[in-house]
Write a protein that holds these residues in place. Structure first.
Motif, short mmCIF file in Angstrom:
data_model
loop_
_atom_site.label_atom_id
_atom_site.label_comp_id
_atom_site.label_asym_id
_atom_site.label_seq_id
_atom_site.Cartn_x
_atom_site.Cartn_y
_atom_site.Cartn_z
N SER A 44 0.96 -1.35 0.03
CA SER A 44 0.24 0.14 -0.03
C SER A 44 1.01 0.98 0.00
CB SER A 44 -0.77 -0.11 1.46
OG SER A 44 -2.33 -1.02 1.06
N GLY A 45 2.21 1.35 -0.61
CA GLY A 45 2.70 1.98 -0.68
C GLY A 45 3.73 2.41 0.57
N LYS A 46 3.57 1.68 1.54
CA LYS A 46 4.50 1.72 2.89
C LYS A 46 6.15 2.71 2.37
CE LYS A 46 4.60 -0.06 7.05
NZ LYS A 46 5.09 -0.85 8.30
N PHE A 47 6.51 1.92 2.14
CA PHE A 47 7.71 2.05 1.67
C PHE A 47 7.90 3.08 1.06
CE2 PHE A 47 11.66 1.67 -1.40
CZ PHE A 47 12.46 1.45 0.15
N PHE A 48 7.13 3.80 0.54
CA PHE A 48 7.25 4.56 -0.17
C PHE A 48 7.01 5.66 0.33
CE2 PHE A 48 5.68 8.22 -3.71
CZ PHE A 48 7.02 8.80 -3.94
N LEU A 49 5.81 6.12 0.54
CA LEU A 49 5.66 6.51 2.02
C LEU A 49 6.43 7.49 3.32
CD1 LEU A 49 1.72 6.47 1.66
CD2 LEU A 49 2.95 8.12 0.77
N GLU A 50 6.83 6.43 3.45
CA GLU A 50 8.51 6.26 4.07
C GLU A 50 9.42 6.98 4.18
OE1 GLU A 50 9.59 2.60 6.21
OE2 GLU A 50 7.41 2.30 7.30
N GLN A 51 10.20 6.60 2.33
CA GLN A 51 11.13 7.40 2.35
C GLN A 51 10.73 9.26 2.05
OE1 GLN A 51 11.32 5.72 -1.41
NE2 GLN A 51 13.74 4.50 -1.08
N ARG A 52 9.43 9.10 1.29
CA ARG A 52 8.92 10.50 1.44
C ARG A 52 9.29 11.63 2.90
NH1 ARG A 52 7.06 13.44 -2.17
NH2 ARG A 52 5.63 14.97 -0.53
N ALA A 53 9.00 10.86 3.60
CA ALA A 53 8.60 11.28 5.63
C ALA A 53 9.76 11.37 5.69
CB ALA A 53 7.93 10.34 6.41
N ASN A 54 11.31 10.92 5.43
CA ASN A 54 12.11 11.42 5.21
C ASN A 54 13.15 11.94 5.14
OD1 ASN A 54 11.87 9.05 8.01
ND2 ASN A 54 12.89 6.75 5.78
N LEU A 55 12.30 12.12 4.06
CA LEU A 55 13.03 13.96 3.11
C LEU A 55 13.58 15.11 3.91
CD1 LEU A 55 11.55 13.72 -0.22
CD2 LEU A 55 13.58 12.95 -0.05
#
Length: 225
Positions: free
Chosen positions: A121-132
């Motif tokens: 459900s996009g969890k990894f991608f959203l975590e990457q965005r949050a880490n920016l």
């Protein structure tokens, strides 16, 4: 950000500076007229407008990015895909024989990108965005896009090639430019950021597209044997 990415990806907006915009429009108008359909260019323009509206209508506006991304990965995916197909159908008459791979490239890259980013459900991608926000870069976020354009666009063969009336976008050249663009993006961020947060994020966008290029090279080699 997600909506902007989809608009950029689907309409295949290249890193072309404003001075080339008229030349690009003129190029496609001339190219579309070669196929014998006098309405080909206007139909292509209409289709490009429809696909933008389609994305706007199918990507929900929400302050919760996780909910928006979930909707893209589940409810909106098929509708957006059909809109892309409509655009590519109108694009077909404007292609040279060596460019007939482009619809497959766009759809294949679109599928690869969404498949990769929609995992869990996009969890990894959203975590990457949050880490920016922890990237600790030496430039303000609002200035990074102009900097990338200024640094990376001149390195693309496509920029100069589009000025030629006999320009043909061959598969190997397109894939080479995408690789060049990815490496340039990485260089820009590696020089200005203290950690690899942005580099991981960039890889997430470019790798699925380059996967298509790798698959095609493999298939071509198998066909030669």
């Amino acid at each position: 950000m997600l909506k902007i990415f989809l608009l950029l990806f689907i309409t295949s907006i290249a890193l072309i500076n404003a001075n080339l915009e008229d030349a690009v429009n003129g190029f496609f108008e001339q190219r579309c007229s070669k196929g014998g359909n006098p309405n080909a260019y206007s139909e292509l323009l209409s289709a490009s407008i429809r696909v933008k509206i389609c994305v706007e209508n199918n990507v929900p506006s929400s302050v919760n990015e996780a909910e928006t991304f979930k909707a893209i990965c589940t409810e909106s995916y098929d509708n957006i895909y059909k809109c892309v197909e409509d655009l590519l159908e109108k694009f077909e008459p404007c292609l040279e024989p060596e460019e007939k791979y482009l619809p497959d490239f766009v759809l294949g890259s679109f599928n690869n990108t969404l498949d990769e980013q929609c995992k869990d459900s996009g969890k990894f991608f959203l975590e990457q965005r949050a880490n920016l926000k922890h990237a600790n870069c030496s430039v303000a976020s609002g200035t990074i896009t102009p900097m990338i354009l200024e640094t990376c666009a001149p390195k693309l063969k496509l920029i100069e090639a589009l000025k030629k009336t006999d320009f043909v976008l061959r598969q190997d050249e397109l894939c080479s430019d995408i690789e060049t663009m990815k490496n340039c993006f990485l260089d820009v961020f590696e020089e200005r950021c203290e950690n690899d947060t942005y580099t991981q994020y960039i890889e997430t966008f470019f790798s699925p597209v380059l996967d298509w290029c790798t698959e095609q090279r493999t298939n071509n080699k198998l066909g030669e044997n």
